[in-house]
Design an enzyme around this catalytic site. Structure first.
Site, PDB file in Angstrom:
ATOM      1  N   ASN A  45      -7.460 -12.458   3.937  1.00 47.12           N
ATOM      2  CA  ASN A  45      -7.618 -11.291   4.481  1.00 47.12           C
ATOM      3  C   ASN A  45      -8.827 -11.472   5.478  1.00 47.12           C
ATOM      4  O   ASN A  45     -10.142 -12.035   5.312  1.00 47.12           O
ATOM      5  CB  ASN A  45      -7.768 -10.121   3.684  1.00 47.12           C
ATOM      6  CG  ASN A  45      -8.825 -10.137   2.509  1.00 47.12           C
ATOM      7  OD1 ASN A  45      -9.335 -11.365   2.072  1.00 47.12           O
ATOM      8  ND2 ASN A  45      -9.274  -9.323   2.324  1.00 47.12           N
ATOM      9  N   GLU A  47     -11.231  -8.541   7.737  1.00 45.83           N
ATOM     10  CA  GLU A  47     -11.664  -7.069   8.033  1.00 45.83           C
ATOM     11  C   GLU A  47     -12.175  -6.865   9.008  1.00 45.83           C
ATOM     12  O   GLU A  47     -12.839  -7.808   9.829  1.00 45.83           O
ATOM     13  CB  GLU A  47     -12.342  -6.710   6.723  1.00 45.83           C
ATOM     14  CG  GLU A  47     -11.624  -6.561   5.477  1.00 45.83           C
ATOM     15  CD  GLU A  47     -12.173  -6.215   4.314  1.00 45.83           C
ATOM     16  OE1 GLU A  47     -13.291  -5.818   4.153  1.00 45.83           O
ATOM     17  OE2 GLU A  47     -11.432  -5.946   3.283  1.00 45.83           O
ATOM     18  N   CYS A  56      -4.118  -8.131   6.185  1.00 46.77           N
ATOM     19  CA  CYS A  56      -3.976  -8.813   4.966  1.00 46.77           C
ATOM     20  C   CYS A  56      -3.883 -10.160   4.822  1.00 46.77           C
ATOM     21  O   CYS A  56      -3.287 -10.764   6.008  1.00 46.77           O
ATOM     22  CB  CYS A  56      -2.972  -8.147   4.159  1.00 46.77           C
ATOM     23  SG  CYS A  56      -3.033  -6.247   3.820  1.00 46.77           S
ATOM     24  N   GLU A  58      -1.501 -11.891   3.418  1.00 50.23           N
ATOM     25  CA  GLU A  58      -0.191 -12.334   3.541  1.00 50.23           C
ATOM     26  C   GLU A  58       0.251 -12.269   4.925  1.00 50.23           C
ATOM     27  O   GLU A  58       1.019 -13.452   5.209  1.00 50.23           O
ATOM     28  CB  GLU A  58       0.640 -11.266   2.597  1.00 50.23           C
ATOM     29  CG  GLU A  58       0.488 -11.011   1.320  1.00 50.23           C
ATOM     30  CD  GLU A  58      -0.511 -10.086   0.961  1.00 50.23           C
ATOM     31  OE1 GLU A  58      -1.642  -9.848   1.365  1.00 50.23           O
ATOM     32  OE2 GLU A  58      -0.304  -9.582  -0.120  1.00 50.23           O
ATOM     33  N   CYS A  89       1.066  -5.133   0.128  1.00 50.78           N
ATOM     34  CA  CYS A  89       0.880  -3.715   0.536  1.00 50.78           C
ATOM     35  C   CYS A  89       2.316  -3.493   1.279  1.00 50.78           C
ATOM     36  O   CYS A  89       3.096  -4.232   1.454  1.00 50.78           O
ATOM     37  CB  CYS A  89      -0.176  -3.410   1.440  1.00 50.78           C
ATOM     38  SG  CYS A  89      -0.038  -4.113   3.167  1.00 50.78           S
ATOM     39  N   CYS A  92       2.826  -5.428   4.432  1.00 53.91           N
ATOM     40  CA  CYS A  92       3.109  -6.912   4.061  1.00 53.91           C
ATOM     41  C   CYS A  92       4.652  -7.030   3.881  1.00 53.91           C
ATOM     42  O   CYS A  92       5.094  -8.075   3.961  1.00 53.91           O
ATOM     43  CB  CYS A  92       2.051  -7.443   3.332  1.00 53.91           C
ATOM     44  SG  CYS A  92       0.496  -7.806   4.097  1.00 53.91           S
TER      45      CYS A  92
HETATM   46  N1  THU Z   1      -5.515  -7.016   0.817  1.00 58.35           N
HETATM   47  C1  THU Z   1      -4.778  -8.172   1.124  1.00 58.35           C
HETATM   48  O1  THU Z   1      -5.280  -8.942   2.033  1.00 58.35           O
HETATM   49  N2  THU Z   1      -3.405  -8.164   0.474  1.00 58.35           N
HETATM   50  C2  THU Z   1      -3.053  -7.330  -0.310  1.00 58.35           C
HETATM   51  O2  THU Z   1      -1.905  -7.707  -1.129  1.00 58.35           O
HETATM   52  C3  THU Z   1      -3.650  -6.133  -0.606  1.00 58.35           C
HETATM   53  C4  THU Z   1      -5.061  -6.032   0.257  1.00 58.35           C
HETATM   54  C5  THU Z   1      -6.928  -6.778   1.539  1.00 58.35           C
HETATM   55  C6  THU Z   1      -6.700  -5.939   2.714  1.00 58.35           C
HETATM   56  C7  THU Z   1      -8.355  -5.459   2.592  1.00 58.35           C
HETATM   57  O3  THU Z   1      -9.003  -6.453   3.479  1.00 58.35           O
HETATM   58  C8  THU Z   1      -8.721  -5.604   1.320  1.00 58.35           C
HETATM   59  O4  THU Z   1      -7.744  -6.348   0.649  1.00 58.35           O
HETATM   60  C9  THU Z   1      -8.935  -4.315   0.535  1.00 58.35           C
HETATM   61  O5  THU Z   1      -7.667  -3.461   0.719  1.00 58.35           O
END
Ligand code: THU
Length: 137
Positions: A45, A47, A56, A58, A89, A92
């Site tokens: 991920n 941000e 994310c 994925e 999420c 994804c």
């Molecule tokens: N996140 C993912 O990368 N994958 C998931 O399956 C759930 C959430 C990340 C997004 C964000 O950077 C952090 O987790 C908190 O939501």
């Protein structure tokens, strides 16, 4: 699916997780996709200070795989430090339903990578919207 494939993919997702850029949530997630030919493409991920731009793990892995020519995916592994592992999420799930509809989804906690939960993309997004006829209402 042989269990060694499962273990290997989880390990690759765990390794990818170390590359996460998650300064806001501190929630680091790694993902790894297995192609039908046995290749593995991973991501983590990323941000943004403009939170909505966050992507994310994925989707980072999926976009990397797609834009490097991969098309057939048999599994995706997701690793996060979360009891039981973090579930993909909704966004994804949508992308996986479109580009990896037949894939298995393996999720694990980075603190307990030997415990792997298994789902299918289809069960995570039943009745997915995956096609439409342009111009038709
Ligand atoms: N996140 C993912 O990368 N994958 C998931 O399956 C759930 C959430 C990340 C997004 C964000 O950077 C952090 O987790 C908190 O939501």
């Amino acid at each position: 699916m042989p269990s060694n494939n499962k273990t290997t993919l989880i390990q690759r997702a765990a390794k990818a997780r170390l590359g996460a850029c998650a300064p806001y949530s501190q929630f680091q997630v790694g993902a790894a996709l297995l192609t039908r030919s046995g290749e593995i493409i991973s991501g983590a991920n990323v941000e943004s200070a403009s939170y909505g731009l966050t992507c994310c793990a994925e989707r980072v892995a999926l976009f990397s795989a797609l834009t490097s020519g991969r098309r057939e995916f048999v599994a995706v592994a997701v690793v996060a430090r979360h009891p039981g592992g973090a579930m993909p999420c909704g966004a994804c799930r949508q992308l996986l339903a479109e580009y990896a509809p037949d894939a298995l989804v393996w999720v694990a906690d980075s603190d307990d990578p030997g415990t792997i939960r298994e789902f299918t993309v289809r069960e995570l997004l039943p009745g997915a919207f995956v096609t439409f006829e342009p111009g038709k209402e």
